[in-house]
Design an enzyme around this catalytic site. Structure first.
Site, PDB file in Angstrom:
ATOM      1  N   PRO A   2      -7.492 -18.554  -2.263  1.00 48.47           N
ATOM      2  CA  PRO A   2      -8.178 -17.847  -3.340  1.00 48.47           C
ATOM      3  C   PRO A   2      -8.419 -18.889  -4.146  1.00 48.47           C
ATOM      4  O   PRO A   2      -7.799 -19.515  -4.604  1.00 48.47           O
ATOM      5  CB  PRO A   2      -7.100 -16.701  -3.751  1.00 48.47           C
ATOM      6  CG  PRO A   2      -6.089 -17.157  -2.551  1.00 48.47           C
ATOM      7  CD  PRO A   2      -6.161 -18.365  -1.725  1.00 48.47           C
ATOM      8  N   GLU A   3      -9.738 -18.548  -4.615  1.00 49.48           N
ATOM      9  CA  GLU A   3     -10.205 -19.412  -5.950  1.00 49.48           C
ATOM     10  C   GLU A   3     -10.246 -18.332  -7.151  1.00 49.48           C
ATOM     11  O   GLU A   3      -9.764 -17.148  -6.647  1.00 49.48           O
ATOM     12  CB  GLU A   3     -11.700 -19.814  -5.634  1.00 49.48           C
ATOM     13  CG  GLU A   3     -11.762 -20.792  -4.474  1.00 49.48           C
ATOM     14  CD  GLU A   3     -13.092 -21.282  -4.112  1.00 49.48           C
ATOM     15  OE1 GLU A   3     -13.685 -21.476  -4.800  1.00 49.48           O
ATOM     16  OE2 GLU A   3     -13.140 -21.745  -2.854  1.00 49.48           O
ATOM     17  N   LYS A  59      -6.076 -20.577 -10.949  1.00 47.29           N
ATOM     18  CA  LYS A  59      -5.946 -19.922  -9.643  1.00 47.29           C
ATOM     19  C   LYS A  59      -4.634 -19.369  -9.582  1.00 47.29           C
ATOM     20  O   LYS A  59      -4.206 -19.080  -8.415  1.00 47.29           O
ATOM     21  CB  LYS A  59      -6.490 -20.776  -8.547  1.00 47.29           C
ATOM     22  CG  LYS A  59      -7.695 -21.177  -8.587  1.00 47.29           C
ATOM     23  CD  LYS A  59      -7.972 -22.487  -7.340  1.00 47.29           C
ATOM     24  CE  LYS A  59      -9.241 -23.372  -7.635  1.00 47.29           C
ATOM     25  NZ  LYS A  59      -9.366 -24.196  -6.605  1.00 47.29           N
ATOM     26  N   ARG A 266     -11.734 -31.628   2.966  1.00 42.22           N
ATOM     27  CA  ARG A 266     -12.595 -30.434   2.524  1.00 42.22           C
ATOM     28  C   ARG A 266     -14.002 -30.566   2.972  1.00 42.22           C
ATOM     29  O   ARG A 266     -14.871 -31.660   2.766  1.00 42.22           O
ATOM     30  CB  ARG A 266     -12.542 -29.989   1.386  1.00 42.22           C
ATOM     31  CG  ARG A 266     -11.124 -29.699   0.681  1.00 42.22           C
ATOM     32  CD  ARG A 266     -11.001 -28.371   0.451  1.00 42.22           C
ATOM     33  NE  ARG A 266      -9.402 -28.474  -0.645  1.00 42.22           N
ATOM     34  CZ  ARG A 266      -8.513 -28.833  -0.282  1.00 42.22           C
ATOM     35  NH1 ARG A 266      -8.426 -29.098   1.072  1.00 42.22           N
ATOM     36  NH2 ARG A 266      -7.426 -28.652  -1.052  1.00 42.22           N
TER      37      ARG A 266
END
Length: 297
Positions: A2-3, A59, A266
């Site tokens: 989750p961002e 976050k 990433r």
DNA sequence: CGGTTACCCTGGATGC
DNA sequence: TGCATCCAGGGTAACC
């Protein structure tokens, strides 16, 4: 996982169920995630407490407990999330908050166990720790502050946007989407950006995050869900993230997936035509140069 | 100090 | 089919 938009959606979903409710008891199913307190202490302090506020800090999810009982800080990290109790039990429940009033519970689930659940006795001290470890919230930062912060680092703009100390809330998905919308190459040194670039980035941050919150975040695979177990809808309208090989919505060029310095673990997705490695606009766009984006080279 | 890498953990997808 | 490898939204300790 989750961002900012996902965590904001979690917090908005938790508030109606949790605020002003008494947490009858807390059950730590998986002590591995617990920090800052023993299982016994955590369950004892939180049991019988009242949730006064539920906040988002970057976050992170913060539950403020009444009667000076401190706060609970939860980091969902990659696969963490909340669910309101339903007849069907989700998998990977790590902490259960049993509520007193309506006979209900809130589950914190986390498949990969990378999330963190911590208790802080001193709420003020904990807030100070946030202030030190997190930059301004991405939804609230003003252009001048953003420009000053980015101007101080020569790192690539994407790595800088994802640095929580520089700016809180943006992760891999939304960094890609913001830079696409701003037409900036992810490896452009942050300190080289022109005022025009910075203006577009600032505008894109607000726009992308606001739209993502309206869509209740981004879901794919077995990942993030809302507290009701629903999928977020933003990835139906994203431009580049997870769209390698598909046509750029602006110019049709295939989206590229790559790895960039500072973020080798990433993936990065971008449009090689729209997000040129050089300064955009065919020249430096000073305060007076209001030339719009040209479409072709 | 600023920047980069290794690593935490699990389950699903992919490849041989 | 079975097994090995790779991959993922994040953050942080340790390193150069």
């Amino acid at each position: 996982m989750p961002e900012l938009p996902e965590v904001e959606t979690m917090v908005r979903g938790l508030r109606p169920a949790l605020v002003d409710q008494v947490i009858a008891s807390v059950e730590v199913v998986d002590p591995f995630l617990l920090q800052g307190a023993s299982v016994e202490e955590f369950e004892r302090v939180c049991g019988g407490s009242r949730a006064v506020k539920v906040l988002r800090r970057g976050k992170w999810v913060v539950m403020v407990l009444g009667d000076c009982r401190g706060l609970i800080v939860i980091q969902p990290r990659m696969t963490g999330g909340f669910r309101l109790e339903t007849p069907d039990r989700p998998e990977h429940i790590r902490v259960v908050f049993h509520l007193e009033q309506p006979e209900r519970a809130i589950w914190f689930c986390d498949m990969r166990r990378l999330g963190k659940v911590a208790w802080h006795a001193d709420a003020d001290k904990a807030e100070c720790a946030f202030a030190q470890s997190l930059g301004p919230d991405a939804l609230e930062i003003v252009l001048d502050d953003l420009s000053a912060r980015l101007g101080r680092t020569a790192r690539g703009i994407k790595a800088a946007l994802m640095d929580q100390k520089l700016l809180a809330g943006i992760g891999n998905i939304y960094a890609d989407e913001v830079l696409f919308r701003a037409k900036v190459h992810p490896e452009r040194p942050a300190s080289d950006l022109t005022p025009a670039d910075l203006g577009r980035i600032h505008e894109a941050i607000g726009g992308v995050l606001t739209e993502a919150i309206a869509a209740e975040g981004s879901s794919f695979d077995a990942g993030y869900r809302t507290v009701l177990g629903l999928e977020g809808g933003f990835l139906n309208r994203n431009a580049v993230h997870r769209r390698q090989g598909k046509p750029c919505p602006a110019c049709g060029e295939p989206i590229v997936k790559t790895r960039i310095a500072g973020l080798i673990t990433r993936p990065t997705y971008f449009c090689p035509r729209c997000q040129s490695a050089k300064a955009t606009g065919g020249g430096r766009a000073g305060p007076s140069g209001r030339r719009g984006r040209d479409r072709v080279s």
